[in-house]
Design an enzyme around this catalytic site. Structure first.
Site, PDB file in Angstrom:
ATOM      1  N   ASN A 254      -0.696  -4.021  -5.884  1.00  0.00           N
ATOM      2  CA  ASN A 254      -1.119  -4.024  -4.474  1.00  0.00           C
ATOM      3  C   ASN A 254      -1.055  -5.419  -3.851  1.00  0.00           C
ATOM      4  O   ASN A 254      -1.268  -5.550  -2.649  1.00  0.00           O
ATOM      5  CB  ASN A 254      -2.522  -3.406  -4.301  1.00  0.00           C
TER       6      ASN A 254
ATOM      7  N   GLY B 264      -7.199   9.339  -9.562  1.00  0.00           N
ATOM      8  CA  GLY B 264      -6.078   8.823  -8.773  1.00  0.00           C
ATOM      9  C   GLY B 264      -5.915   7.320  -8.942  1.00  0.00           C
ATOM     10  O   GLY B 264      -6.376   6.741  -9.930  1.00  0.00           O
ATOM     11  N   GLY B 265      -5.286   6.698  -7.935  1.00  0.00           N
ATOM     12  CA  GLY B 265      -4.988   5.265  -8.016  1.00  0.00           C
ATOM     13  C   GLY B 265      -6.227   4.402  -8.159  1.00  0.00           C
ATOM     14  O   GLY B 265      -6.244   3.457  -8.967  1.00  0.00           O
ATOM     15  N   ALA B 266      -7.270   4.700  -7.408  1.00  0.00           N
ATOM     16  CA  ALA B 266      -8.492   3.892  -7.480  1.00  0.00           C
ATOM     17  C   ALA B 266      -9.141   4.038  -8.855  1.00  0.00           C
ATOM     18  O   ALA B 266      -9.555   3.049  -9.467  1.00  0.00           O
ATOM     19  CB  ALA B 266      -9.465   4.319  -6.381  1.00  0.00           C
TER      20      ALA B 266
ATOM     21  N   LYS C 227       3.197   1.380  -3.900  1.00  0.00           N
ATOM     22  CA  LYS C 227       2.530   0.623  -4.972  1.00  0.00           C
ATOM     23  C   LYS C 227       3.213   0.738  -6.335  1.00  0.00           C
ATOM     24  O   LYS C 227       3.116  -0.170  -7.146  1.00  0.00           O
ATOM     25  CB  LYS C 227       1.077   1.094  -5.116  1.00  0.00           C
TER      26      LYS C 227
ATOM     27  N   THR D 199       0.842  -1.197   0.000  1.00  0.00           N
ATOM     28  CA  THR D 199       0.000   0.000   0.000  1.00  0.00           C
ATOM     29  C   THR D 199       0.877   1.247   0.000  1.00  0.00           C
ATOM     30  O   THR D 199       2.095   1.154  -0.161  1.00  0.00           O
ATOM     31  CB  THR D 199      -1.032  -0.073   1.156  1.00  0.00           C
TER      32      THR D 199
ATOM     33  N   GLY E 258     -12.792  11.544 -10.501  1.00  0.00           N
ATOM     34  CA  GLY E 258     -11.463  11.358  -9.921  1.00  0.00           C
ATOM     35  C   GLY E 258     -10.544  10.626 -10.882  1.00  0.00           C
ATOM     36  O   GLY E 258     -11.006   9.948 -11.808  1.00  0.00           O
TER      37      GLY E 258
ATOM     38  N   GLY F 108     -18.139   0.691  -1.701  1.00  0.00           N
ATOM     39  CA  GLY F 108     -16.700   0.464  -1.637  1.00  0.00           C
ATOM     40  C   GLY F 108     -16.298  -0.581  -0.618  1.00  0.00           C
ATOM     41  O   GLY F 108     -15.196  -1.132  -0.701  1.00  0.00           O
TER      42      GLY F 108
ATOM     43  N   ASP G  63      -7.341  -4.182  -6.849  1.00  0.00           N
ATOM     44  CA  ASP G  63      -8.334  -3.126  -6.558  1.00  0.00           C
ATOM     45  C   ASP G  63      -9.446  -3.072  -7.611  1.00  0.00           C
ATOM     46  O   ASP G  63     -10.635  -3.112  -7.284  1.00  0.00           O
ATOM     47  CB  ASP G  63      -7.657  -1.749  -6.488  1.00  0.00           C
TER      48      ASP G  63
END
Ligand code: NDP
Length: 285
Positions: A92, A133-135, A71, A67, A131, A247, A107
């Site tokens: 991850n 970002g990473g997600a 990553k 994490t 968004g 989530g 993820d």
């Protein structure tokens, strides 16, 4: 056969990592399945990751979660990386495959599993992601891999948003489009899958700045916020009669994928979900 005092080790490397709840669901699953595996929550500081990965090789760890902030950096210390994790540039979950230390990203797979379990069709459909970002990146790459036709990425910071759009257009078969998010956003009515991939709603009761009246019948509305069954965002969708995906289930599903990579067995998803419900004090729909 004599008694064995030895355990198999898995866990997570991160910093900060003390508030990472993954141990709760993974340990519940190992204990339920009577697998002698132990999940360790390990602080690995920036700059120490290379040594930590060498350490897990030396100590014969079965695998590890990775994490923040490691990553991206971890890719260079592994023997092989899955295609989707390479596209995302983020790993991850690390496990052994054919004797090679292998990087995977679960993820987006956890997100996808929620939709698939709900029989939501993805092929040829349109996604709108809030968004970048990473997600958002993990979700976009997995949606593209599952055959989604187009992905709109709405973000405040244009550079971040365009970086993800470039990945979609250059590395996947889906069509990516950037939407600047500098005012209350109207969601296009032909959207099939809408995703909040921002942290809005995690530590507060806020919701993303969109025009909720633009949510239309038939949209599947998804949130990444892992510590709640109902965020204000999902409640808006529910109140309009739309299907929702939270989530917390995504978190459980991605943990289930990691469990399967480490143990080679189907994950007891219900056990993992109940462990997280108890931990967060919520009941999932
Ligand atoms: P990042 O920091 O990588 O990205 C955050 C994104 O959200 C950026 O695009 C940022 O925009 C945007 N953003 C942040 N605040 C706001 C705001 N107030 N309004 C609009 N946009 C905003 O974070 P991650 O992608 O790693 O994580 C995002 C969330 O996903 C977290 O809450 C995390 O807990 C959750 N998550 C859940 C998982 C699960 O299994 N359920 C798995 C992984 C993550 P900008 O670029 O403009 O700054």
């Amino acid at each position: 056969m004599g008694k064995s005092y030895q355990k198999q080790w898995v866990g997570v490397f991160g910093d900060p990592v003390d508030d990472n709840p993954t141990v709760v669901m993974e340990q519940a699953a190992f204990d339920y399945a009577e697998i002698p595996m132990e999940y360790l929550t390990i602080q690995v500081k920036r700059g120490d990751l290379k040594a930590a990965v060498e350490g897990l090789r030396a100590m014969n760890f079965t695998g590890i979660n990775i994490t923040m902030p490691h990553k991206g950096e971890v890719l260079q210390y592994l023997d092989q990386i899955s295609e989707s994790a390479r596209t995302m540039g983020a790993v991850n979950t690390v496990y052994w495959k054919d004797g090679k230390l292998t990087g995977e990203n679960t993820d987006g797979k956890g997100f996808l599993k929620s939709l698939q379990d709900g029989n939501v069709s993805i092929k040829g459909k349109k996604a709108f992601i809030l968004g970048a970002g990473g997600a958002a990146r993990a979700i976009a790459v997995e949606l593209a891999g599952a055959g989604i036709a187009s992905i709109s990425v709405a973000n405040r910071n244009e550079e971040h948003g365009q970086t993800l759009v470039k990945i979609i257009n250059e590395k996947t078969a889906a069509e990516g489009r950037f939407v600047l998010w500098n005012t209350t956003l109207s969601i296009p009515e032909d959207t099939d899958i809408l995703v909040n991939a921002t942290p809005v709603g995690f530590t507060d009761e806020k919701k993303p700045d969109i025009d909720y009246d633009s949510l239309k019948e038939g949209m599947n509305v998804c949130d990444v916020i892992p510590n709640k069954a109902w965020t204000p965002f999902l409640l808006e969708a529910k109140n309009r009669g739309l299907r929702t995906f939270n989530g917390l289930q995504m978190l459980v599903n991605q943990g289930a994928v990691a469990y399967e990579l480490w143990t080679g067995r189907p994950a007891p998803v219900e056990v993992m979900r109940k462990a997280m419900e108890k931990e967060y004090g919520v009941i999932l729909p």
